[in-house]
Structures are given as C-alpha cells and as structure tokens.
Design a protein around this motif. Sequence first.
Motif, mmCIF file in Angstrom:
data_model
loop_
_atom_site.group_PDB
_atom_site.id
_atom_site.type_symbol
_atom_site.label_atom_id
_atom_site.label_comp_id
_atom_site.label_asym_id
_atom_site.label_seq_id
_atom_site.Cartn_x
_atom_site.Cartn_y
_atom_site.Cartn_z
ATOM 1 N N VAL A 98 0.814 -1.217 0.000
ATOM 2 C CA VAL A 98 0.000 0.000 0.000
ATOM 3 C C VAL A 98 0.849 1.270 0.000
ATOM 4 O O VAL A 98 0.385 2.326 -0.405
ATOM 5 N N GLY A 99 2.109 1.178 0.422
ATOM 6 C CA GLY A 99 2.997 2.334 0.423
ATOM 7 C C GLY A 99 3.713 2.558 -0.885
ATOM 8 O O GLY A 99 4.392 3.560 -1.054
ATOM 9 N N ALA A 100 3.578 1.644 -1.829
ATOM 10 C CA ALA A 100 4.252 1.733 -3.131
ATOM 11 C C ALA A 100 5.750 1.987 -2.958
ATOM 12 O O ALA A 100 6.275 3.044 -3.300
ATOM 13 N N HIS A 101 6.460 0.994 -2.428
ATOM 14 C CA HIS A 101 7.912 1.055 -2.192
ATOM 15 C C HIS A 101 8.641 0.796 -3.509
ATOM 16 O O HIS A 101 9.199 -0.271 -3.723
ATOM 17 N N ILE A 102 8.632 1.785 -4.405
ATOM 18 C CA ILE A 102 9.025 1.544 -5.795
ATOM 19 C C ILE A 102 10.116 2.466 -6.326
ATOM 20 O O ILE A 102 10.550 2.313 -7.464
ATOM 21 N N VAL A 103 10.590 3.408 -5.519
ATOM 22 C CA VAL A 103 11.631 4.338 -5.964
ATOM 23 C C VAL A 103 12.950 3.916 -5.321
ATOM 24 O O VAL A 103 13.105 3.959 -4.101
ATOM 25 N N CYS A 104 13.902 3.499 -6.140
ATOM 26 C CA CYS A 104 15.214 3.103 -5.643
ATOM 27 C C CYS A 104 16.057 4.368 -5.459
ATOM 28 O O CYS A 104 16.398 5.039 -6.419
ATOM 29 N N ALA A 105 16.371 4.664 -4.202
ATOM 30 C CA ALA A 105 17.118 5.882 -3.882
ATOM 31 C C ALA A 105 18.399 5.558 -3.134
ATOM 32 O O ALA A 105 18.495 4.547 -2.439
ATOM 33 N N GLN A 106 19.356 6.441 -3.280
ATOM 34 C CA GLN A 106 20.570 6.394 -2.471
ATOM 35 C C GLN A 106 20.373 7.445 -1.386
ATOM 36 O O GLN A 106 20.453 8.652 -1.662
ATOM 37 N N VAL A 107 20.079 6.992 -0.177
ATOM 38 C CA VAL A 107 19.656 7.924 0.865
ATOM 39 C C VAL A 107 20.779 8.863 1.301
ATOM 40 O O VAL A 107 21.953 8.531 1.233
ATOM 41 N N THR A 108 20.361 10.033 1.710
ATOM 42 C CA THR A 108 21.269 11.073 2.193
ATOM 43 C C THR A 108 20.921 11.390 3.644
ATOM 44 O O THR A 108 19.821 11.054 4.121
ATOM 45 N N GLU A 109 21.831 12.047 4.342
ATOM 46 C CA GLU A 109 21.567 12.460 5.715
ATOM 47 C C GLU A 109 20.347 13.378 5.773
ATOM 48 O O GLU A 109 19.496 13.251 6.664
ATOM 49 N N GLU A 110 20.244 14.289 4.801
ATOM 50 C CA GLU A 110 19.108 15.222 4.765
ATOM 51 C C GLU A 110 17.786 14.478 4.621
ATOM 52 O O GLU A 110 16.803 14.817 5.283
ATOM 53 N N PHE A 111 17.768 13.469 3.760
ATOM 54 C CA PHE A 111 16.533 12.709 3.582
ATOM 55 C C PHE A 111 16.203 11.900 4.836
ATOM 56 O O PHE A 111 15.035 11.835 5.238
ATOM 57 N N LEU A 112 17.205 11.273 5.442
ATOM 58 C CA LEU A 112 16.949 10.477 6.647
ATOM 59 C C LEU A 112 16.383 11.348 7.763
ATOM 60 O O LEU A 112 15.452 10.947 8.467
ATOM 61 N N THR A 113 16.910 12.543 7.907
ATOM 62 C CA THR A 113 16.401 13.488 8.905
ATOM 63 C C THR A 113 14.971 13.885 8.571
ATOM 64 O O THR A 113 14.094 13.929 9.453
ATOM 65 N N PHE A 114 14.713 14.174 7.299
ATOM 66 C CA PHE A 114 13.374 14.543 6.829
ATOM 67 C C PHE A 114 12.376 13.415 7.100
ATOM 68 O O PHE A 114 11.285 13.654 7.636
ATOM 69 N N SER A 115 12.745 12.198 6.745
ATOM 70 C CA SER A 115 11.848 11.056 6.925
ATOM 71 C C SER A 115 11.550 10.816 8.406
ATOM 72 O O SER A 115 10.400 10.556 8.776
ATOM 73 N N LYS A 116 12.570 10.931 9.241
ATOM 74 C CA LYS A 116 12.371 10.751 10.684
ATOM 75 C C LYS A 116 11.405 11.798 11.222
ATOM 76 O O LYS A 116 10.529 11.492 12.032
ATOM 77 N N ALA A 117 11.543 13.031 10.762
ATOM 78 C CA ALA A 117 10.652 14.102 11.201
ATOM 79 C C ALA A 117 9.207 13.857 10.758
ATOM 80 O O ALA A 117 8.277 14.374 11.377
ATOM 81 N N ARG A 118 9.034 13.060 9.704
ATOM 82 C CA ARG A 118 7.696 12.725 9.204
ATOM 83 C C ARG A 118 7.156 11.443 9.837
ATOM 84 O O ARG A 118 6.130 10.928 9.436
ATOM 85 N N GLY A 119 7.902 10.889 10.810
ATOM 86 C CA GLY A 119 7.418 9.710 11.525
ATOM 87 C C GLY A 119 7.935 8.378 11.025
ATOM 88 O O GLY A 119 7.488 7.331 11.491
ATOM 89 N N ASN A 120 8.866 8.390 10.072
ATOM 90 C CA ASN A 120 9.425 7.139 9.562
ATOM 91 C C ASN A 120 10.938 7.172 9.751
ATOM 92 O O ASN A 120 11.672 7.618 8.879
#
Length: 123
Positions: free
Chosen positions: A36-58
């Motif tokens: 249901v989350g459509a885990h379909i985008v292959c990304a190379q994660v960055t510190e900025e994204f990890l911080t952003f995702s954590k702030a959004r609850g994930n």
Amino acid sequence: MTGARNVLGGDLQTCCTSPMTGFYRDGKCNTGAGDVGAHIVCAQVTEEFLTFSKARGNDLSTPVPAFNFPGLKPGDRWCLCALRWKEALDAGVAPPIILSSTHASAVEYVSLNELKANALDPV
C-alpha cells in the motif's frame, strides 16, 4: 513480480541486497497488491533525507532487530515509498535515485522528468 519493468522500459534491476531492500525483501523495488505504500523508488539515501523522513514519523536510520532491519546510513540504497520521495522532492531534500531500479509504476506518482532530473544513472 517476475517481468517487472523500470521507468526506462527495461527490466527492473536490483536496488540493493545489503541491506536487503524492497517490499518483498528481494533486493528489488517490486510491488503488488499488498504494497500500500508503493515502495518503488530506488534511492541512495542522504543524511538530509533520513532526517526529513524521521521528522515525518518514519525513522529509517535506527536499527529494528525484530524486523531484521539494520537501519540506513547515508549512501545506502533503499526502495522508498513513491509519495514520500515526492514529498521530499517538494521539500528540496529528495535523495538521488537509480532509474534502472525504480519500478515503472513510479510515474503514477511523479513525472519521468522529475525522476530523470534526480537520477544517478545515465539516461
């Protein structure tokens, strides 16, 4: 899941096997009725994204041994939810992606041009 295509029209390539990613934990950004989350985008994660995702609850950076999840660090590749990647794009913190490993259905959530503009692999 066999025969899945990427956003460029080719065979869906492996995103990452260490750590093992994908909704089905097969290393690919495959999807199906249960995803249901459509885990379909292959990304190379960055510190900025990890911080952003954590702030959004994930929180993707903290290990969860009960789910055999080692936690991600900058540079790891991971199959992200398409809408979370788009949300990060709109916020200016989208991690770069790998087009050959991003599922064809990603274009239902974000334009191919946006994907290409944020790709690590050549078009």
